[in-house]
Write an enzyme that holds these catalytic residues in place. Structure first.
Site, PDB file in Angstrom:
ATOM      1  N   ARG A 157       0.801  -1.437   0.068  1.00  0.00           N
ATOM      2  CA  ARG A 157      -0.210  -0.021   0.169  1.00  0.00           C
ATOM      3  C   ARG A 157       1.017   0.997  -0.034  1.00  0.00           C
ATOM      4  O   ARG A 157       1.658   1.432   0.626  1.00  0.00           O
ATOM      5  CB  ARG A 157      -1.080   0.255   1.486  1.00  0.00           C
ATOM      6  CG  ARG A 157      -1.752   1.417   1.218  1.00  0.00           C
ATOM      7  CD  ARG A 157      -2.206   1.940   0.250  1.00  0.00           C
ATOM      8  NE  ARG A 157      -3.486   2.712   0.880  1.00  0.00           N
ATOM      9  CZ  ARG A 157      -3.737   4.043   0.537  1.00  0.00           C
ATOM     10  NH1 ARG A 157      -2.182   4.703   0.579  1.00  0.00           N
ATOM     11  NH2 ARG A 157      -4.017   4.493   1.105  1.00  0.00           N
ATOM     12  N   ASP A 162      -3.774   9.195  -0.892  1.00  0.00           N
ATOM     13  CA  ASP A 162      -5.266   9.189  -1.351  1.00  0.00           C
ATOM     14  C   ASP A 162      -5.743   9.103  -3.004  1.00  0.00           C
ATOM     15  O   ASP A 162      -5.973  10.319  -3.318  1.00  0.00           O
ATOM     16  CB  ASP A 162      -5.806   9.769  -0.266  1.00  0.00           C
ATOM     17  CG  ASP A 162      -7.332   9.457   0.303  1.00  0.00           C
ATOM     18  OD1 ASP A 162      -7.673   7.960  -0.621  1.00  0.00           O
ATOM     19  OD2 ASP A 162      -8.630  10.349   0.322  1.00  0.00           O
ATOM     20  N   GLU A 165     -11.083   5.494  -5.373  1.00  0.00           N
ATOM     21  CA  GLU A 165     -11.545   3.854  -5.352  1.00  0.00           C
ATOM     22  C   GLU A 165     -11.698   3.615  -6.204  1.00  0.00           C
ATOM     23  O   GLU A 165     -13.026   4.779  -7.328  1.00  0.00           O
ATOM     24  CB  GLU A 165     -11.910   3.968  -4.150  1.00  0.00           C
ATOM     25  CG  GLU A 165     -10.949   4.285  -3.045  1.00  0.00           C
ATOM     26  CD  GLU A 165     -10.407   2.678  -2.260  1.00  0.00           C
ATOM     27  OE1 GLU A 165     -10.449   1.562  -3.061  1.00  0.00           O
ATOM     28  OE2 GLU A 165      -9.091   3.407  -1.433  1.00  0.00           O
ATOM     29  N   ARG A 205      -2.039  -5.477   4.367  1.00  0.00           N
ATOM     30  CA  ARG A 205      -1.111  -5.268   3.392  1.00  0.00           C
ATOM     31  C   ARG A 205      -0.126  -4.055   3.696  1.00  0.00           C
ATOM     32  O   ARG A 205      -0.118  -3.770   5.438  1.00  0.00           O
ATOM     33  CB  ARG A 205      -1.685  -4.235   2.091  1.00  0.00           C
ATOM     34  CG  ARG A 205      -2.929  -4.706   1.545  1.00  0.00           C
ATOM     35  CD  ARG A 205      -3.662  -2.932   0.016  1.00  0.00           C
ATOM     36  NE  ARG A 205      -3.799  -2.049   1.100  1.00  0.00           N
ATOM     37  CZ  ARG A 205      -5.018  -1.295   1.570  1.00  0.00           C
ATOM     38  NH1 ARG A 205      -5.298  -1.480  -0.396  1.00  0.00           N
ATOM     39  NH2 ARG A 205      -5.404  -0.764   1.625  1.00  0.00           N
TER      40      ARG A 205
END
Length: 253
Positions: A157, A162, A165, A205
């Protein structure tokens, strides 16, 4: 050592052997090495190991029973070399197969690992095949088939960003998710990437700071002059800065 003559009986030979051994033991003030011997030619019993060792010393020279200084040095050197080899392999050369292999001590040291990106799952994560040591792509091959890569990659990750998605579990994709994912795939897939492992997130992750080596640089200079992936994505406008609690931004935060 008593030799039994062919014209003497076995009883006479045994008696002579016992008397000879008793005389030798008395002269040297040592235990009788043959007091457990019943018949000449039979092996010494193990009831008295001290006497057995003294009997060996009568037959084998002392230098052959005990190691010399050179032998001791070679033995200790061999053990030390083997221990160092195991330590180096375990710390730097052992391949980390999955995120489950990343132990707390690895995260505490914020260890750097290099690997080949095999796939990009979303705009903020990818999978890396750890390639420690040297010889990859020449003598050692990175698998390309999905069945060979199963349980063989670290799920990374990207720290400090950010990203929009994509559509998952029936939820629609966020705006620009497809463009962000496409940019990351073109940038990373099949490339060598250095990752500084920081911590694990709630999904198992490994949160890491990835660096992408610049072209035409040797591998030992790749990490020093590599390009921070998170900064590249911010410049490209495909992600925003992750500002929630526990965010990791690396040395550029």
């Amino acid at each position: 050592m008593v030799i039994q003559l062919p014209w003497t009986s076995s009883k006479d030979g045994a008696k002579a052997a016992e008397e000879s051994a008793r005389t030798s033991a008395s002269a040297s003030n040592l235990p009788n090495p043959r007091r457990d011997t019943d018949v000449v030619g039979t092996s010494t019993h193990w009831s008295d190991p001290i006497a057995f060792l003294y009997s060996l010393e009568c037959i084998i020279p002392r230098a052959e029973l005990f190691p010399t200084a050179y032998t001791a040095v070679a033995f200790i050197t061999g053990i030390a070399t083997g221990a160092c080899g195991v330590f180096v392999w375990h710390r730097w050369l052992r391949r980390i197969r999955t995120a489950d292999w990343v132990t707390p001590d690895v995260l505490a040291r914020k260890r750097w690992v290099k690997g080949i990106v095999t796939s990009v799952g979303d705009a903020d994560n990818f999978r890396s095949y750890h390639t420690p040591g040297i010889g990859w792509r020449w003598f050692r091959r990175v698998p390309t088939l999905a069945k060979d890569l199963k349980d063989q990659t670290i799920h990374i990750r990207i720290a400090g960003i950010d990203a929009p998605e994509g559509g998952h579990f029936g939820r629609p994709a966020q705006p620009h998710a497809e463009e962000s994912l496409s940019w990351l795939k073109n940038r990373l897939e099949g490339r060598l990437v250095y990752c500084q492992l920081v911590r694990k997130d709630q999904y198992g992750r490994v949160v890491a700071v990835p660096l992408v080596p610049r072209p035409f640089l040797p591998s030992f200079l790749g990490k020093r002059w590599a390009s921070p992936l998170a900064l590249e994505m911010l410049r490209a406008g495909t992600v925003t800065t992750y500002e929630q609690a526990g965010a990791e931004h690396g040395p550029w935060g």
